[in-house]
Design a protein around this motif. Structure first.
Motif, PDB file in Angstrom:
ATOM      1  N   GLN B 500       0.812  -1.217   0.000  1.00 51.71           N
ATOM      2  CA  GLN B 500       0.000   0.000   0.000  1.00 51.71           C
ATOM      3  C   GLN B 500       0.842   1.263   0.000  1.00 51.71           C
ATOM      4  O   GLN B 500       0.371   2.341  -0.344  1.00 51.71           O
ATOM      5  N   THR B 501       2.087   1.157   0.415  1.00 49.08           N
ATOM      6  CA  THR B 501       2.944   2.339   0.454  1.00 49.08           C
ATOM      7  C   THR B 501       4.100   2.267  -0.538  1.00 49.08           C
ATOM      8  O   THR B 501       4.814   3.251  -0.722  1.00 49.08           O
ATOM      9  N   SER B 502       4.296   1.106  -1.150  1.00 46.44           N
ATOM     10  CA  SER B 502       5.501   0.932  -1.972  1.00 46.44           C
ATOM     11  C   SER B 502       5.633   1.907  -3.139  1.00 46.44           C
ATOM     12  O   SER B 502       6.744   2.269  -3.493  1.00 46.44           O
ATOM     13  N   PRO B 503       4.534   2.374  -3.783  1.00 44.73           N
ATOM     14  CA  PRO B 503       4.756   3.326  -4.882  1.00 44.73           C
ATOM     15  C   PRO B 503       5.054   4.749  -4.416  1.00 44.73           C
ATOM     16  O   PRO B 503       5.271   5.616  -5.255  1.00 44.73           O
ATOM     17  N   ASN B 504       5.052   4.985  -3.103  1.00 46.28           N
ATOM     18  CA  ASN B 504       5.261   6.355  -2.618  1.00 46.28           C
ATOM     19  C   ASN B 504       6.518   7.038  -3.163  1.00 46.28           C
ATOM     20  O   ASN B 504       6.456   8.193  -3.556  1.00 46.28           O
ATOM     21  N   PRO B 505       7.668   6.354  -3.183  1.00 47.35           N
ATOM     22  CA  PRO B 505       8.857   7.030  -3.723  1.00 47.35           C
ATOM     23  C   PRO B 505       8.658   7.464  -5.180  1.00 47.35           C
ATOM     24  O   PRO B 505       9.119   8.535  -5.579  1.00 47.35           O
ATOM     25  N   VAL B 506       7.958   6.655  -5.963  1.00 43.15           N
ATOM     26  CA  VAL B 506       7.715   7.006  -7.361  1.00 43.15           C
ATOM     27  C   VAL B 506       6.789   8.218  -7.434  1.00 43.15           C
ATOM     28  O   VAL B 506       7.069   9.209  -8.113  1.00 43.15           O
ATOM     29  N   LEU B 507       5.681   8.151  -6.690  1.00 44.24           N
ATOM     30  CA  LEU B 507       4.709   9.236  -6.738  1.00 44.24           C
ATOM     31  C   LEU B 507       5.308  10.548  -6.246  1.00 44.24           C
ATOM     32  O   LEU B 507       5.095  11.601  -6.844  1.00 44.24           O
ATOM     33  N   SER B 508       6.060  10.483  -5.147  1.00 49.61           N
ATOM     34  CA  SER B 508       6.558  11.747  -4.600  1.00 49.61           C
ATOM     35  C   SER B 508       7.652  12.338  -5.481  1.00 49.61           C
ATOM     36  O   SER B 508       7.733  13.551  -5.630  1.00 49.61           O
ATOM     37  N   THR B 509       8.483  11.505  -6.110  1.00 50.78           N
ATOM     38  CA  THR B 509       9.479  12.092  -7.015  1.00 50.78           C
ATOM     39  C   THR B 509       8.791  12.632  -8.264  1.00 50.78           C
ATOM     40  O   THR B 509       9.187  13.663  -8.793  1.00 50.78           O
ATOM     41  N   LEU B 510       7.736  11.939  -8.696  1.00 47.44           N
ATOM     42  CA  LEU B 510       6.988  12.429  -9.868  1.00 47.44           C
ATOM     43  C   LEU B 510       6.337  13.778  -9.574  1.00 47.44           C
ATOM     44  O   LEU B 510       6.305  14.669 -10.413  1.00 47.44           O
ATOM     45  N   THR B 511       5.816  13.925  -8.370  1.00 46.26           N
ATOM     46  CA  THR B 511       5.169  15.185  -8.018  1.00 46.26           C
ATOM     47  C   THR B 511       6.196  16.305  -7.876  1.00 46.26           C
ATOM     48  O   THR B 511       6.010  17.398  -8.398  1.00 46.26           O
ATOM     49  N   ASN B 512       7.271  16.006  -7.153  1.00 46.71           N
ATOM     50  CA  ASN B 512       8.204  17.072  -6.819  1.00 46.71           C
ATOM     51  C   ASN B 512       9.256  17.330  -7.894  1.00 46.71           C
ATOM     52  O   ASN B 512       9.847  18.398  -7.937  1.00 46.71           O
ATOM     53  N   PHE B 513       9.524  16.340  -8.711  1.00 45.29           N
ATOM     54  CA  PHE B 513      10.589  16.507  -9.704  1.00 45.29           C
ATOM     55  C   PHE B 513      10.114  16.087 -11.088  1.00 45.29           C
ATOM     56  O   PHE B 513      10.834  15.414 -11.823  1.00 45.29           O
ATOM     57  N   GLU B 514       8.902  16.488 -11.429  1.00 44.18           N
ATOM     58  CA  GLU B 514       8.356  16.081 -12.715  1.00 44.18           C
ATOM     59  C   GLU B 514       9.251  16.531 -13.867  1.00 44.18           C
ATOM     60  O   GLU B 514       9.454  15.801 -14.838  1.00 44.18           O
ATOM     61  N   GLU B 515       9.811  17.747 -13.725  1.00 49.67           N
ATOM     62  CA  GLU B 515      10.630  18.273 -14.828  1.00 49.67           C
ATOM     63  C   GLU B 515      11.829  17.355 -15.097  1.00 49.67           C
ATOM     64  O   GLU B 515      12.272  17.221 -16.228  1.00 49.67           O
ATOM     65  N   GLU B 516      12.320  16.689 -14.057  1.00 46.52           N
ATOM     66  CA  GLU B 516      13.468  15.807 -14.270  1.00 46.52           C
ATOM     67  C   GLU B 516      13.062  14.556 -15.061  1.00 46.52           C
ATOM     68  O   GLU B 516      13.803  14.064 -15.907  1.00 46.52           O
ATOM     69  N   TYR B 517      11.862  14.057 -14.743  1.00 44.69           N
ATOM     70  CA  TYR B 517      11.337  12.913 -15.499  1.00 44.69           C
ATOM     71  C   TYR B 517      11.171  13.311 -16.972  1.00 44.69           C
ATOM     72  O   TYR B 517      11.529  12.565 -17.876  1.00 44.69           O
ATOM     73  N   ILE B 518      10.597  14.511 -17.182  1.00 48.74           N
ATOM     74  CA  ILE B 518      10.357  14.957 -18.555  1.00 48.74           C
ATOM     75  C   ILE B 518      11.674  15.089 -19.312  1.00 48.74           C
ATOM     76  O   ILE B 518      11.789  14.676 -20.470  1.00 48.74           O
ATOM     77  N   GLU B 519      12.678  15.619 -18.657  1.00 48.71           N
ATOM     78  CA  GLU B 519      14.001  15.707 -19.285  1.00 48.71           C
ATOM     79  C   GLU B 519      14.497  14.342 -19.737  1.00 48.71           C
ATOM     80  O   GLU B 519      15.063  14.193 -20.812  1.00 48.71           O
ATOM     81  N   HIS B 520      14.263  13.354 -18.880  1.00 51.25           N
ATOM     82  CA  HIS B 520      14.736  12.001 -19.203  1.00 51.25           C
ATOM     83  C   HIS B 520      14.032  11.439 -20.435  1.00 51.25           C
ATOM     84  O   HIS B 520      14.656  10.813 -21.265  1.00 51.25           O
ATOM     85  N   VAL B 521      12.689  11.658 -20.504  1.00 47.49           N
ATOM     86  CA  VAL B 521      11.962  10.991 -21.587  1.00 47.49           C
ATOM     87  C   VAL B 521      11.863  11.839 -22.857  1.00 47.49           C
ATOM     88  O   VAL B 521      11.818  11.297 -23.953  1.00 47.49           O
ATOM     89  N   VAL B 522      11.866  13.161 -22.715  1.00 45.87           N
ATOM     90  CA  VAL B 522      11.730  14.003 -23.917  1.00 45.87           C
ATOM     91  C   VAL B 522      13.096  14.434 -24.453  1.00 45.87           C
ATOM     92  O   VAL B 522      13.463  14.156 -25.587  1.00 45.87           O
ATOM     93  N   ASP B 523      13.889  15.104 -23.580  1.00 45.74           N
ATOM     94  CA  ASP B 523      15.187  15.604 -24.038  1.00 45.74           C
ATOM     95  C   ASP B 523      16.276  14.540 -23.985  1.00 45.74           C
ATOM     96  O   ASP B 523      17.389  14.777 -24.415  1.00 45.74           O
ATOM     97  N   LYS B 524      15.950  13.388 -23.405  1.00 48.38           N
ATOM     98  CA  LYS B 524      16.948  12.323 -23.229  1.00 48.38           C
ATOM     99  C   LYS B 524      18.189  12.845 -22.512  1.00 48.38           C
ATOM    100  O   LYS B 524      19.321  12.715 -22.988  1.00 48.38           O
ATOM    101  N   LYS B 525      17.932  13.494 -21.399  1.00 46.99           N
ATOM    102  CA  LYS B 525      19.034  14.082 -20.642  1.00 46.99           C
ATOM    103  C   LYS B 525      18.899  13.734 -19.172  1.00 46.99           C
ATOM    104  O   LYS B 525      17.794  13.650 -18.660  1.00 46.99           O
ATOM    105  N   CYS B 526      20.045  13.542 -18.508  1.00 43.37           N
ATOM    106  CA  CYS B 526      20.027  13.391 -17.051  1.00 43.37           C
ATOM    107  C   CYS B 526      20.934  14.467 -16.498  1.00 43.37           C
ATOM    108  O   CYS B 526      22.133  14.427 -16.690  1.00 43.37           O
ATOM    109  N   ARG B 527      20.350  15.427 -15.795  1.00 46.20           N
ATOM    110  CA  ARG B 527      21.130  16.604 -15.395  1.00 46.20           C
ATOM    111  C   ARG B 527      22.224  16.264 -14.395  1.00 46.20           C
ATOM    112  O   ARG B 527      23.203  16.978 -14.261  1.00 46.20           O
TER     113      ARG B 527
END
Lengths: 130, 601
Positions: B500-527
């Motif tokens: 019930q809590t295991s996806p929390n790290p995924v959800l919270s990083t997605l919420t707080n660092f969405e721009e980093e995810y987008i960089e990874h999938v769109v710009d193919k960059k890891c800052r």
């Protein structure tokens, strides 16, 4: 080992073992207590500082005065060994020279209890470089 | 004079036992063994700078002591009364030596209740514990309170479970008391499984009697005569000290039959776990103790109704128990006066990650992250920029800069998308890639999922695969929506707390660092340059001397260049094996998010 059979037993036992760790409890509030430092370098020990220290530890306890008694290094007054530095709460430290057990007794009764100076004070003749 | 040497697991692994024996040897040589006592204590908490040696009564705090320093400590400090300056803690801000622990930033903001005796007493000597009020609370309860009155005190203190969920401890006791049965059990959950957490271990190693005493109090309240401590076999030192503590308490008559002549019987036994994360969940834990597979079952029935061997069982965490004796002795009002409105008392946290003062701290509830990171923790390692802090372990989430001034308590952490958890805190700086962080936690969860229910077993595996794909540079923008959907399904449908809590790290990083995810999938960059497939290996032409060391060692011949001329890496050929970095003596090769050198050093 005697078993602890009542709460009173436990309390009695706590009183007995407390002395073993009291030094640590006192350390956390040393500023509020009487601090006694006995110079225990070669010169001090040779002049009987060990007995003096023992005397302070035992007698202060007996007379119900809460104090932290520690050994320290040579204070530089080797001519006047054994030397003892006493710091009362909120007061500057005072160094006594030629302290034997008789003198120690006088120090406890007069200076520590009443803040009354006794003979044998070595005036402070230095500044600590900060 | 007392010399306290830290005997926690951390300091013992850096030779603190040898320090102790060397100190004793030196003292014997100088015939001071009767005047100066050397005591091995539990954890001081300041693990970053261990091993710690604390000299009393002058409260001198030595850090990073080595066995060969023993002689100098005895010769200089004990005999001549001069502190050994070079072993004192250096305040990183003022660059000044700090003599005693009272003036260290690390200790200033702390308030120690559960850790009250840790680093202060010898945990293998019951007399030291008794001198510090051990078993007084048990005696008081047995002599003066009825079980109902005791439960009332615990309820009034508003103590909540420190294992993570935050269920009110007094209420749990009351429910277990009301269950009717011929036999009941008290269970202490010492199956500490979060990566980077060591609060429970330190309490058991430093002050085992506080836990034993509290378990007996709990037994008296719920009507049980038997306690079990479920502890992982990976904690050998804690197990050893618990065994010694139980033996001593029994020989003193403080555990066993007819305790203090009141007719109350209570014995405690140990049960070992194999170190499975899911066994921290109480139903799994109980199954594991029964000798069955460590798998959870549906609640209700709660363990307080049907637990170990089908009997009502009260399960509390180590830290929860450690608070109980202090509450009984000092009163519920005192405890309830500390903390925030709905979270009373203190919480122990294990600070880890990119922080200067790694260690164990206990702070009042309501303290801010800023105070913990910058004042107690001493700031981020290497002066880097703070990025996030993961609280609550793999079940929690990460908090960011905007949460720095949020008072920490159960409710605020939940609101911020994380949780209190058992108290692990892992600090991350600008060099950490948040997608990789989420992947790390999912890797852990996939490993630790017991496999009983499909959402957790299969769902988490899929989450991991998507994250892996993203870090490889093969992710798409649709993956982000998939991560969100799948996460919420896993949360809603899993059987136990783990899923019930295991996806929390995924959800919270997605919420707080969405721009980093987008960089990874769109710009193919890891800052941060942590995702190797998304980063570039570049040679800084100003630093390269053209020695050819990298060129000769590149397994795929991706490096070209003339002798004594700056070399160049062909990014298309480069397999990012790090062989060149290992060989370069001039620190000229960088991993970065752009193919061109960004800034010269």
């Amino acid at each position: 080992m005697n078993k602890i059979k009542t709460l009173a037993d436990l309390k009695r036992m706590q009183e007995n073992v407390k002395s073993k760790v009291s030094l640590r409890d006192k350390a956390s509030r040393a500023e509020d207590l009487v601090q006694v430092k006995v110079a225990m370098a070669t010169c001090g020990i040779a002049s009987g500082a060990k007995e003096v220290m023992e005397f302070f530890v035992v007698e202060l306890d007996k007379r119900g005065i809460e104090a932290v008694v520690t050994q320290t290094g040579c204070m530089g007054y080797c001519f006047a060994e054994p030397t003892v530095e006493i710091t009362l709460k909120d007061k500057d430290p005072v160094v006594f020279g030629y302290v034997d057990t008789k003198k120690a007794d006088e120090i406890i009764e007069k200076y520590i209890k009443d803040g009354e100076f006794v003979d044998g004070i070595i005036p402070r003749n230095y500044e600590t470089i900060k | 004079m007392h010399i306290l040497v830290c005997g926690g697991t951390g300091c013992q692994s850096s030779d603190s036992a040898k320090i102790q024996s060397n100190l004793e040897k030196e003292l014997a040589l100088k015939r001071l063994q009767d005047d100066v006592q050397v005591i091995r204590t539990g954890c001081f908490g300041f693990c970053e700078k261990g091993p710690i040696v604390n000299v009393l009564p002058d409260n001198t705090f030595y850090v990073e002591v080595k066995p060969e320093d023993a002689k100098e400590i005895i010769d200089e400090h004990v005999i001549k009364g001069r502190r050994v300056e070079r072993l004192l803690y250096v305040d990183p801000e003022k660059e000044k030596h700090v003599e005693d622990s009272k003036h260290m930033g690390f200790y200033k903001k702390q308030l120690r209740i559960a850790l009250r005796n840790c680093g202060f007493i010898d945990p293998e000597n019951i007399e030291e514990a008794i001198a510090h009020d051990a078993y007084q609370a048990l005696g008081k309860v047995l002599a003066e309170y009825t079980p109902e009155e005791t439960i009332e005190v615990v309820k009034k203190s508003q103590l909540r479970g420190r294992g993570g969920g935050g269920f009110p401890a007094g209420l749990k006791w009351e429910i277990t008391r009301k269950s009717v049965s011929d036999k009941k059990y008290v269970v202490c959950n010492a199956d500490e499984g979060d990566p980077g957490a060591f609060m429970d271990r330190s309490i058991l190693e430093g002050d085992p009697h506080s836990v034993l005493e509290a378990m007996a109090i709990c037994g008296y309240c719920i009507g049980s005569d038997e306690g079990l401590i479920y502890i992982r076999a990976e904690y050998p030192l804690a197990i050893k000290r618990l065994k010694i503590a139980i033996e001593q308490a029994e020989s003193f008559g403080l555990l066993g039959e007819n305790i203090m002549g009141t007719g109350f019987n209570f014995k405690i036994r140990l049960r070992y776990g194999a170190g499975a994360f899911v066994c921290g969940e109480e139903t799994s834990l109980i199954h594991s103790m029964e000798g069955k597979r460590g798998e959870p079952t549906n609640k209700p029935p709660f363990p307080s109704v049907r637990g170990y061997l089908g009997k009502p069982t009260n399960v509390n965490n180590v830290e929860t128990f450690a608070n109980i004796p202090a509450i009984i002795l000092k009163g519920a009002e005192w405890f309830a006066s500390i903390g925030t409105e709905n979270s009373k008392g203190t919480k122990v946290f294990a600070l880890a990650g990119k922080i200067n003062n790694v260690g164990l701290i206990e702070v009042p509830m309501g303290i801010t992250l800023r105070e913990i990171i910058y004042e107690i923790g001493g700031g981020i390692k290497g002066g880097k920029k703070f990025k996030a802090i993961q609280t609550g372990g793999p079940s929690g989430g990460c908090l960011t800069e905007k949460h720095l001034d949020t008072p920490i308590d159960y409710d605020n952490l939940l609101k911020a998308g994380s949780m209190m958890g058992s108290g692990g805190m892992i600090v991350m700086d600008e060099d950490d890639c948040m997608v990789s962080v989420a992947k790390f936690y999912m890797d852990f969860i996939v490993e630790e999922s017991c496999g009983k229910c499909a959402p957790c077993r299969i769902g988490n595996k899929r989450l991991y695969e998507i994250l892996d794909r993203i870090t490889q540079g093969k992710g798409t923008i649709e993956d982000l929506a998939k991560l969100r959907n799948l996460s919420s399904v896993i949360k809603d449908t899993s059987l136990c707390g783990l899923g019930q809590t295991s996806p929390n790290p995924v959800l919270s990083t997605l919420t707080n660092f969405e721009e980093e995810y987008i960089e990874h999938v769109v710009d193919k960059k890891c800052r941060s340059g942590q995702c190797k497939n998304l980063s570039y290996y570049v040679i800084d032409e100003e630093l390269c001397v053209g020695c050819g060391a990298c060129l000769r060692n590149c397994p795929v011949h991706a490096i070209t260049g003339e002798k004594r001329q700056a070399h160049h890496i062909n990014t298309d050929l480069c397999i990012r094996c790090d062989a060149c970095i290992a060989k370069c003596s001039f620190d000229a090769i960088r991993i970065q998010s752009e193919p061109k050198i960004l800034a010269h050093k």
